[in-house]
Design an enzyme around this catalytic site. Structure first.
Site, mmCIF file in Angstrom:
data_model
loop_
_atom_site.group_PDB
_atom_site.id
_atom_site.type_symbol
_atom_site.label_atom_id
_atom_site.label_comp_id
_atom_site.label_asym_id
_atom_site.label_seq_id
_atom_site.Cartn_x
_atom_site.Cartn_y
_atom_site.Cartn_z
ATOM 1 N N SER A 112 0.832 -1.199 0.000
ATOM 2 C CA SER A 112 0.000 0.000 0.000
ATOM 3 C C SER A 112 0.871 1.255 0.000
ATOM 4 C CB SER A 112 -0.969 -0.033 1.194
ATOM 5 O OG SER A 112 -1.959 0.956 1.078
ATOM 6 N N GLU A 234 -1.775 -2.100 -8.234
ATOM 7 C CA GLU A 234 -2.949 -2.480 -7.443
ATOM 8 C C GLU A 234 -3.407 -1.274 -6.645
ATOM 9 O OE1 GLU A 234 -3.478 -3.210 -3.835
ATOM 10 O OE2 GLU A 234 -1.678 -2.062 -3.432
ATOM 11 N N HIS A 302 -4.375 -5.592 -1.535
ATOM 12 C CA HIS A 302 -5.016 -5.324 -0.251
ATOM 13 C C HIS A 302 -5.968 -6.426 0.200
ATOM 14 C CE1 HIS A 302 -3.513 -1.269 -0.935
ATOM 15 N NE2 HIS A 302 -3.924 -0.914 0.264
#
Length: 333
Positions: A112, A234, A302
């Protein structure tokens, strides 16, 4: 590239909070995560901001940089793992002790917002970093999904190998539960990876969280995208309009003119704004017919479980045989 040493049972894993204060706002999940890794034979070393909170972050920029540097400079710590992501890890980049890290390369892992640190370290040191689980967010999950995440962590980081072929998890989830009250396993969905293209593509894996990369793009901390790269992308909790903007940014920067393939991870709780379109649909529209092979739905993202992806190493995607494998080394022999 420079390779850190493999982890072994009994090694110390230091954890740090480069952005959001998960050790403060999710104490139950934090304790469960620590117990889980300890049960697998690792010793946990707390970062200096453990339990601290400064609203949206764990501490000031300098405090967060100091926390990371203390772990980098500790020779007994062999892996440094983020507790969670957030929004502001890029603030630390000018203050990291890159020379100390080059002198004693160790495994740096997270995902992330931690993309900024992983890519910054690759750019400044040539040390392989790892897009993979974070302590609280990933190892605080309940079985059986956490066990699959740990299996990938073990397979990639505990032992030296010159190849690894990824296996698609049978199920996955992005169901959201309250972290402090969750006491049962999450419901899951049947898994599917889509291989869109033909032939084999080999290249360096680079990338991470789509939104985070915009915070380092054009800086000395963003590795230059090279011809033939396999770019991992992502994101999480974004609306379709944000995803289109991010893909269009990469298109305008010429990224899709260079890459050999795109690995598009699952998007946690994607908001299609009633369009019925997926992130893959958005990417195809932005590509506008440009023939770039795509592996869609990869589980390094995630969602749970999470597979570990080394950044800066070579991989091969065989679109005919539908396989994705790491080539060469990612850890020191």
């Amino acid at each position: 590239m420079i390779y850190p040493k493999a982890l072994k049972q009994g090694d110390k894993i230091g954890y740090f909070s480069p952005s959001s204060p998960a050790t403060s706002f999710a104490p139950n999940r934090f304790e469960r995560a620590k117990s889980y890794l300890a049960s697998h034979g690792f010793e946990l070393v707390a970062g200096s901001l453990t339990g601290c909170s400064d609203s949206y972050r764990s501490g000031s920029i300098q405090q967060r940089a100091d926390e990371l540097n203390q772990l980098i400079r500790d020779p007994s710590v062999r892996c440094i793992m983020s507790t969670i992501g957030g929004y502001n890890s890029n603030s630390l980049l000018p203050y990291i002790d890159y020379q100390a890290l080059k002198a004693d390369p160790k495994i740096i892992i997270g995902y992330s917002d931690v993309t900024a640190l992983l890519l910054g370290i690759v750019a400044k040191t040539d040390i392989v970093t790892f897009y993979g689980p974070a302590l609280v967010a990933s190892f605080g999950e309940l079985p059986p999904l956490v066990d699959e995440t740990f299996a990938s962590f073990r397979d990639i980081l505990c032992g030296v190998s010159s190849s690894h072929q990824y296996t698609m998890p049978a199920v996955w989830t992005d169901v959201m539960h309250d972290w402090e009250t969750q006491d049962t396993a999450k419901p899951t969905f049947d898994n599917q990876w889509q291989y869109i293209g033909s032939g084999k593509v080999s290249g360096r894996i680079i990338g991470g969280n789509l939104n985070t990369m915009s915070g380092i793009w054009g800086s000395e901390y963003m590795p230059k995208i090279e011809a033939g790269d396999i770019v991992l992308l992502e994101d999480s909790l974004k609306g379709i309009e944000s995803v289109e903007r991010s893909f269009a940014h990469l298109f305008a920067c010429g990224v899709f003119d260079k890459v050999g393939a795109i690995v598009l991870g699952k998007h946690e709780l994607f908001n299609d704004k009633g369009t019925g379109r997926s992130p893959l649909d958005v990417l195809k529209e932005v590509l506008n017919g440009k023939a770039v092979p795509i592996l869609y739905g990869f589980d390094s993202c995630h969602t749970h479980p999470m597979l570990v992806t080394p950044l800066g190493v070579n991989a091969t995607i065989d679109f005919d045989e539908k396989t994705f494998a790491l080539d060469g080394h990612w850890l020191a022999e």
